[in-house]
Design a protein around this motif. Structure first.
Motif, mmCIF file in Angstrom:
data_model
loop_
_atom_site.group_PDB
_atom_site.id
_atom_site.type_symbol
_atom_site.label_atom_id
_atom_site.label_comp_id
_atom_site.label_asym_id
_atom_site.label_seq_id
_atom_site.Cartn_x
_atom_site.Cartn_y
_atom_site.Cartn_z
ATOM 1 N N GLU A 1 8.448 -10.925 7.357
ATOM 2 C CA GLU A 1 7.776 -12.019 6.650
ATOM 3 C C GLU A 1 6.555 -11.539 5.869
ATOM 4 N N GLU A 2 5.769 -10.641 6.449
ATOM 5 C CA GLU A 2 4.512 -10.244 5.814
ATOM 6 C C GLU A 2 4.711 -9.258 4.668
ATOM 7 N N ASN A 3 5.739 -8.444 4.739
ATOM 8 C CA ASN A 3 5.995 -7.456 3.688
ATOM 9 C C ASN A 3 7.213 -7.886 2.865
ATOM 10 N N THR A 4 7.260 -7.466 1.618
ATOM 11 C CA THR A 4 8.336 -7.909 0.732
ATOM 12 C C THR A 4 9.550 -6.991 0.803
ATOM 13 N N LYS A 5 10.688 -7.550 0.411
ATOM 14 C CA LYS A 5 11.932 -6.771 0.366
ATOM 15 C C LYS A 5 11.799 -5.608 -0.611
ATOM 16 N N GLU A 6 11.086 -5.854 -1.724
ATOM 17 C CA GLU A 6 10.889 -4.805 -2.728
ATOM 18 C C GLU A 6 10.076 -3.650 -2.158
ATOM 19 N N MET A 7 9.067 -3.967 -1.342
ATOM 20 C CA MET A 7 8.276 -2.924 -0.687
ATOM 21 C C MET A 7 9.143 -2.048 0.200
ATOM 22 N N ILE A 8 9.978 -2.696 0.984
ATOM 23 C CA ILE A 8 10.857 -1.956 1.899
ATOM 24 C C ILE A 8 11.768 -1.015 1.110
ATOM 25 N N GLU A 9 12.292 -1.519 0.003
ATOM 26 C CA GLU A 9 13.168 -0.686 -0.833
ATOM 27 C C GLU A 9 12.410 0.510 -1.403
ATOM 28 N N ASP A 10 11.168 0.286 -1.834
ATOM 29 C CA ASP A 10 10.358 1.378 -2.399
ATOM 30 C C ASP A 10 10.008 2.427 -1.351
ATOM 31 N N LEU A 11 9.862 1.979 -0.099
ATOM 32 C CA LEU A 11 9.468 2.888 0.974
ATOM 33 C C LEU A 11 10.642 3.689 1.541
ATOM 34 N N THR A 12 11.845 3.227 1.268
ATOM 35 C CA THR A 12 13.040 3.876 1.816
ATOM 36 C C THR A 12 13.114 5.344 1.375
ATOM 37 N N GLY A 13 13.303 6.204 2.339
ATOM 38 C CA GLY A 13 13.405 7.632 2.047
ATOM 39 C C GLY A 13 12.133 8.402 2.355
ATOM 40 N N ILE A 14 11.001 7.686 2.467
ATOM 41 C CA ILE A 14 9.740 8.361 2.798
ATOM 42 C C ILE A 14 9.693 8.701 4.285
ATOM 43 N N ALA A 15 10.091 7.717 5.101
ATOM 44 C CA ALA A 15 10.105 7.879 6.563
ATOM 45 C C ALA A 15 10.931 6.739 7.136
ATOM 46 N N PRO A 16 11.359 6.849 8.399
ATOM 47 C CA PRO A 16 12.030 5.705 9.029
ATOM 48 C C PRO A 16 11.126 4.470 8.992
ATOM 49 N N ILE A 17 11.707 3.314 8.656
ATOM 50 C CA ILE A 17 10.951 2.063 8.546
ATOM 51 C C ILE A 17 11.365 1.137 9.676
ATOM 52 N N HIS A 18 10.413 0.776 10.516
ATOM 53 C CA HIS A 18 10.671 -0.167 11.605
ATOM 54 C C HIS A 18 10.192 -1.540 11.170
ATOM 55 N N ILE A 19 11.120 -2.517 11.122
ATOM 56 C CA ILE A 19 10.794 -3.864 10.651
ATOM 57 C C ILE A 19 10.808 -4.821 11.840
ATOM 58 N N SER A 20 9.685 -5.489 12.036
ATOM 59 C CA SER A 20 9.604 -6.510 13.080
ATOM 60 C C SER A 20 10.027 -7.857 12.504
ATOM 61 N N ASP A 21 10.427 -8.765 13.389
ATOM 62 C CA ASP A 21 10.853 -10.106 12.982
ATOM 63 C C ASP A 21 10.520 -11.032 14.140
ATOM 64 N N VAL A 22 9.311 -11.583 14.109
ATOM 65 C CA VAL A 22 8.762 -12.293 15.269
ATOM 66 C C VAL A 22 8.629 -13.788 14.991
ATOM 67 N N TYR A 23 9.358 -14.587 15.762
ATOM 68 C CA TYR A 23 9.287 -16.041 15.627
ATOM 69 C C TYR A 23 8.840 -16.723 16.917
ATOM 70 N N ASN A 24 8.853 -15.999 18.027
ATOM 71 C CA ASN A 24 8.476 -16.597 19.304
ATOM 72 C C ASN A 24 7.931 -15.523 20.232
ATOM 73 N N LEU A 25 7.553 -15.918 21.428
ATOM 74 C CA LEU A 25 6.965 -14.976 22.378
ATOM 75 C C LEU A 25 7.955 -13.900 22.812
ATOM 76 N N GLU A 26 9.211 -14.288 22.975
ATOM 77 C CA GLU A 26 10.211 -13.310 23.388
ATOM 78 C C GLU A 26 10.333 -12.198 22.347
ATOM 79 N N ASP A 27 10.287 -12.583 21.064
ATOM 80 C CA ASP A 27 10.319 -11.580 19.996
ATOM 81 C C ASP A 27 9.110 -10.665 20.072
ATOM 82 N N SER A 28 7.956 -11.256 20.359
ATOM 83 C CA SER A 28 6.729 -10.459 20.447
ATOM 84 C C SER A 28 6.805 -9.462 21.593
#
Length: 261
Positions: free
Chosen positions: A85-112
Motif C-alpha cells: 500500500e505505501e509503495n507504488t507498483k512502479e517503484m517495485i518494478e524499478d527496484l527489481t534486479g537491484i536486490a531481493p524485494i520483500h513486500i509486506s501486505d498488512v490489513y490486520n494483527l495476524e498479518d502484522s
C-alpha cells in the motif's frame, strides 16, 4: 542458498543472510531498529522518523512514493523492504534486479505478527521476533481485560482535509479502532472515502477523531469541526498508534487505555 516468501507469496532467494537493508516503509524501519538490526540498515525514507536520529546516520533515498534509484543501487543492498500500500507498483518494478524485494501486505494483527515472524526468519532472529509478538499479545490481553464490559462509543476517524476523508473498512486503522474498543461509523464503506459534513453517518458518531497522520490535524481543525458539530467530542489522536504495525503496537494498547479513560 536461503529462501523465503513475502506477504504476496513471492519467493525470495538469498546467497546469505541479508546484512545491508534498505527500508522504504517507516513502520518497518522502526521495527528493524527495535529488533536490534539498526547497524544493518543502510537506506531509509525521509518519513522514517522513528528513531529520529536514523535519517542523520543512514542514507535517505527518497520518500515512500518516489525514490532515487541510483542512490539505492550505490548502497548495494542485500534486501529491500517495501509495502504493497505505501509503495507504488512502479517503484517495485524499478527496484527489481537491484536486490531481493520483500513486500509486506498488512490489513490486520495476524498479518502484522506474520510480518514480524518473517523478519525473524530472514534475519535469523527468531527468538527476538517471537518475544516481540508475545509482548504485544500480552499488552492486548491486558487492555481487553481492563476494557471488558465498557460500552462501545461510535467514532468517525478523519485522515485528510481538502478533501475531507475518513478511514472506513479494509484497512489497518479500522482494525485498530475496533481493537481500541470503538465502533467505526464508516465501517460499511470501503477504504478511505471522501465525505462532506452533511454525511448522515457523521450524525451517528459519539466522537470525532482527527489523526496526526497522514494529514497533520491541528487545534484549528478541531475548532473548525466543533463549529459544525458543537454537540460532539472532537479529539486529535496519535495516528501512528492506529496505523503503524510492527513494534509500535507495543505502545498502542497503553494509549488506547488513555482514550477510554
Amino acid at each position: 542458498m536461503k529462501t523465503c516468501k513475502d506477504q504476496l507469496n513471492r519467493k525470495l532467494l538469498f546467497g546469505r543472510k541479508p546484512k545491508r537493508i534498505v527500508s522504504l516503509v517507516p513502520s518497518q524501519t522502526e521495527l528493524l531498529v527495535d529488533l536490534g538490526l539498526e547497524a544493518f540498515i543502510v537506506g531509509v525514507t525521509k518519513f522514517c522518523v522513528h528513531p529520529n536520529h536514523l535519517r542523520m546516520s543512514k542514507v535517505v533515498v527518497g520518500g515512500t512514493k518516489e525514490i532515487n534509484i541510483e542512490k539505492i543501487k550505490a548502497l548495494r543492498p542485500d534486501i529491500i523492504l517495501c509495502n504493497k500500500e505505501e509503495n507504488t507498483k512502479e517503484m517495485i518494478e524499478d527496484l527489481t534486479g537491484i536486490a531481493p524485494i520483500h513486500i509486506s501486505d498488512v490489513y490486520n494483527l495476524e498479518d502484522s505478527f506474520e510480518l514480524i515472524n518473517m523478519y525473524g526468519d530472514i534475519f535469523e532472529i527468531e527468538r527476538t521476533t517471537s518475544t516481540l509478538v508475545s509482548n504485544i499479545q500480552l499488552e492486548r490481553e491486558a487492555f481487553q481485560l481492563q476494557n471488558q464490559g465498557n460500552a462501545k462509543l461510535k467514532v468517525a476517524y478523519f485522515i485528510w482535509k481538502k478533501p475531507w476523508m475518513v478511514a472506513a473498512s479494509d484497512n489497518f486503522i479500522n482494525v485498530m479502532l475496533n481493537e481500541a474498543g470503538f465502533i467505526n461509523v464508516f465501517e460499511s464503506e470501503k477504504r478511505y472515502p471522501e465525505i462532506d459534513f452533511n454525511n448522515s453517518k457523521l450524525k451517528e458518531a459519539d466522537l470525532i477523531f482527527l489523526s496526526t497522520e497522514p494529514f497533520p490535524f491541528k487545534e484549528a481543525d478541531v475548532l473548525e469541526l466543533q463549529s459544525q458539530f458543537p454537540e460532539k467530542k472532537i479529539k486529535i489522536v496519535d495516528g501512528e498508534l492506529f496505523s503503524w504495525y510492527g513494534s509500535r503496537l507495543l505502545k498502542s494498547y497503553p494509549y488506547f487505555k488513555t482514550l477510554q479513560n
